[in-house]
Design a protein around this motif. Structure first.
Motif, mmCIF file in Angstrom:
data_model
loop_
_atom_site.group_PDB
_atom_site.id
_atom_site.type_symbol
_atom_site.label_atom_id
_atom_site.label_comp_id
_atom_site.label_asym_id
_atom_site.label_seq_id
_atom_site.Cartn_x
_atom_site.Cartn_y
_atom_site.Cartn_z
ATOM 1 N N SER A 196 0.845 -1.188 0.000
ATOM 2 C CA SER A 196 0.000 0.000 0.000
ATOM 3 C C SER A 196 0.876 1.232 0.000
ATOM 4 O O SER A 196 2.001 1.205 0.485
ATOM 5 N N ARG A 197 0.325 2.316 -0.512
ATOM 6 C CA ARG A 197 1.056 3.571 -0.619
ATOM 7 C C ARG A 197 0.336 4.679 0.127
ATOM 8 O O ARG A 197 -0.797 4.516 0.543
ATOM 9 N N LEU A 198 1.015 5.814 0.201
ATOM 10 C CA LEU A 198 0.431 7.014 0.792
ATOM 11 C C LEU A 198 0.352 8.105 -0.262
ATOM 12 O O LEU A 198 1.182 8.158 -1.177
ATOM 13 N N LEU A 199 -0.638 8.973 -0.121
ATOM 14 C CA LEU A 199 -0.814 10.108 -1.015
ATOM 15 C C LEU A 199 -0.550 11.379 -0.217
ATOM 16 O O LEU A 199 -1.141 11.578 0.840
ATOM 17 N N GLY A 200 0.347 12.222 -0.717
ATOM 18 C CA GLY A 200 0.618 13.504 -0.093
ATOM 19 C C GLY A 200 -0.228 14.581 -0.738
ATOM 20 O O GLY A 200 -0.374 14.596 -1.961
ATOM 21 N N LEU A 201 -0.787 15.482 0.059
ATOM 22 C CA LEU A 201 -1.626 16.561 -0.451
ATOM 23 C C LEU A 201 -1.091 17.912 -0.003
ATOM 24 O O LEU A 201 -0.849 18.121 1.188
ATOM 25 N N ASP A 202 -0.907 18.800 -0.968
ATOM 26 C CA ASP A 202 -0.600 20.200 -0.690
ATOM 27 C C ASP A 202 -1.847 20.988 -1.065
ATOM 28 O O ASP A 202 -2.107 21.234 -2.240
ATOM 29 N N VAL A 203 -2.636 21.351 -0.069
ATOM 30 C CA VAL A 203 -3.926 22.000 -0.294
ATOM 31 C C VAL A 203 -3.741 23.513 -0.362
ATOM 32 O O VAL A 203 -3.283 24.135 0.593
ATOM 33 N N GLY A 204 -4.088 24.069 -1.517
ATOM 34 C CA GLY A 204 -4.031 25.514 -1.699
ATOM 35 C C GLY A 204 -5.411 26.068 -1.975
ATOM 36 O O GLY A 204 -6.399 25.335 -2.011
ATOM 37 N N ASP A 205 -5.482 27.381 -2.184
ATOM 38 C CA ASP A 205 -6.761 28.016 -2.467
ATOM 39 C C ASP A 205 -7.352 27.566 -3.795
ATOM 40 O O ASP A 205 -8.556 27.378 -3.914
ATOM 41 N N LYS A 206 -6.508 27.400 -4.807
ATOM 42 C CA LYS A 206 -6.978 27.063 -6.155
ATOM 43 C C LYS A 206 -6.650 25.654 -6.600
ATOM 44 O O LYS A 206 -7.338 25.087 -7.439
ATOM 45 N N TYR A 207 -5.575 25.096 -6.061
ATOM 46 C CA TYR A 207 -5.114 23.776 -6.508
ATOM 47 C C TYR A 207 -4.762 22.891 -5.324
ATOM 48 O O TYR A 207 -4.418 23.379 -4.251
ATOM 49 N N VAL A 208 -4.810 21.576 -5.566
ATOM 50 C CA VAL A 208 -4.330 20.605 -4.598
ATOM 51 C C VAL A 208 -3.250 19.792 -5.306
ATOM 52 O O VAL A 208 -3.538 19.068 -6.261
ATOM 53 N N GLY A 209 -2.012 19.964 -4.850
ATOM 54 C CA GLY A 209 -0.904 19.198 -5.411
ATOM 55 C C GLY A 209 -0.893 17.807 -4.812
ATOM 56 O O GLY A 209 -1.169 17.634 -3.615
ATOM 57 N N LEU A 210 -0.583 16.820 -5.637
ATOM 58 C CA LEU A 210 -0.579 15.427 -5.185
ATOM 59 C C LEU A 210 0.771 14.777 -5.423
ATOM 60 O O LEU A 210 1.403 14.981 -6.463
#
Length: 175
Positions: A22-36
């Motif tokens: 299994s893996r993990l997903l990293g999220l960078d949550v911004g106002d307009k975009y969510v980086g994965l």
């Protein structure tokens, strides 16, 4: 979705990985975009994945995208970047991250997903600094920044939990 402390999320991942990778997903949550960003199957290295457009009216679509990623990539959980201030208190940006997670929870599409928060201090700024000499188009630069900020968040988490796991193993062997 269920919140877990960072170490507990990794412990569950280790237990699950004895049966499957299994893996993990990293999220960078911004106002307009969510980086994965996604970890490798050994949960040692984070790699950029994509960027999702974030709007108030597309949270159901985003939850569906996450469902698809969970099945395609065998994801066991999310590591969500959370901007703490110097005293480890929640900042105004951290409130936005929490609202995003709450909205995802309300969709009901990610019921079994576990997540944790990880300090994202300076991840975007670090990537901006590295990209500046490349003189990229602003739109291209923004998507790269979001993806690689997610990599920084996830890699920071992976380094910490793997180092902690290694220290525990060393302590166990020396007893």
């Amino acid at each position: 979705m269920k919140y877990m402390k960072p170490a507990n999320l990794f412990q569950e991942l280790i237990k699950a990985n004895s049966l499957k990778k299994s893996r993990l997903l990293g999220l960078d949550v911004g106002d307009k975009y969510v980086g994965l960003a996604v970890s490798d199957v050994n949960n040692k290295i984070a790699s950029p994945l994509s960027v999702l457009l974030r709007k108030k009216n597309n949270i159901d679509l985003m939850a569906s995208d996450f469902e698809l990623l969970i099945s395609q990539l065998s994801l066991a959980g999310f590591v969500v970047g959370n901007p703490f201030d110097r005293q480890q208190r929640s900042s105004a940006d951290a409130v936005q991250v929490k609202l995003f997670i709450d909205d995802l929870c309300k969709t009901g599409k990610l019921e079994g997903v576990r997540y944790t928060f990880w300090d994202e201090c300076f991840t975007s700024k670090n990537v901006e600094f590295l990209l500046k000499p490349l003189n990229l188009h602003p739109v291209q630069s923004k998507t790269i920044i979001d993806k690689f900020a997610a990599v920084g968040i996830l890699q920071g988490y992976l380094d910490f939990v793997n180092r902690s796991q290694s220290l525990k193993s060393t302590e166990y062997l020396s007893d």
